[in-house]
Write a protein that holds these residues in place. Sequence first.
Motif, PDB file in Angstrom:
ATOM      1  N   LYS A 190       0.829  -1.212   0.000  1.00 37.88           N
ATOM      2  CA  LYS A 190       0.000   0.000   0.000  1.00 37.88           C
ATOM      3  C   LYS A 190       0.861   1.259   0.000  1.00 37.88           C
ATOM      4  O   LYS A 190       0.524   2.247  -0.638  1.00 37.88           O
TER       5      LYS A 190
ATOM      6  N   SER B  64      -4.825  -4.550  -1.832  1.00 35.47           N
ATOM      7  CA  SER B  64      -3.879  -3.817  -0.998  1.00 35.47           C
ATOM      8  C   SER B  64      -2.974  -2.892  -1.812  1.00 35.47           C
ATOM      9  O   SER B  64      -2.190  -2.143  -1.229  1.00 35.47           O
TER      10      SER B  64
ATOM     11  N   PRO C 127      -1.954   0.396  -4.016  1.00 36.27           N
ATOM     12  CA  PRO C 127      -2.425   1.781  -3.954  1.00 36.27           C
ATOM     13  C   PRO C 127      -3.504   2.047  -5.009  1.00 36.27           C
ATOM     14  O   PRO C 127      -3.388   1.604  -6.152  1.00 36.27           O
TER      15      PRO C 127
END
Length: 104
Positions: free
Chosen positions: A33, A61, A63
């Motif tokens: 992330k 997870s 971005p």
Amino acid sequence: MALPPLSPEQRRAALDKAAAARKQRAEVKEALKHGKLSLREVLASDSEAIRKMTVHALLASLPDIGKVRAQKIITELGISDSRRIQGLGFRQRERLLARFSSQG
């Protein structure tokens, strides 16, 4: 099929092993992330805990990818909803890496 009865020590060891695996997967998802790990690095991992993570959880997870976009991507790439990282075929891995070329 019933599981064999476990001694208290065996049960504790199994619970500890499961907790450690969950912690490791959480750390990997957090690193993804925040850009500390790339998708390529995660897919290449030989850690049993990471290899047992679902592809959906892995993608969610990343971005700017949530659960809904992860599901859409999995469907587009022809990957089963319940597929785990260790179960990905060569072509599926390549399609994932191509889709997220900026990640890895």
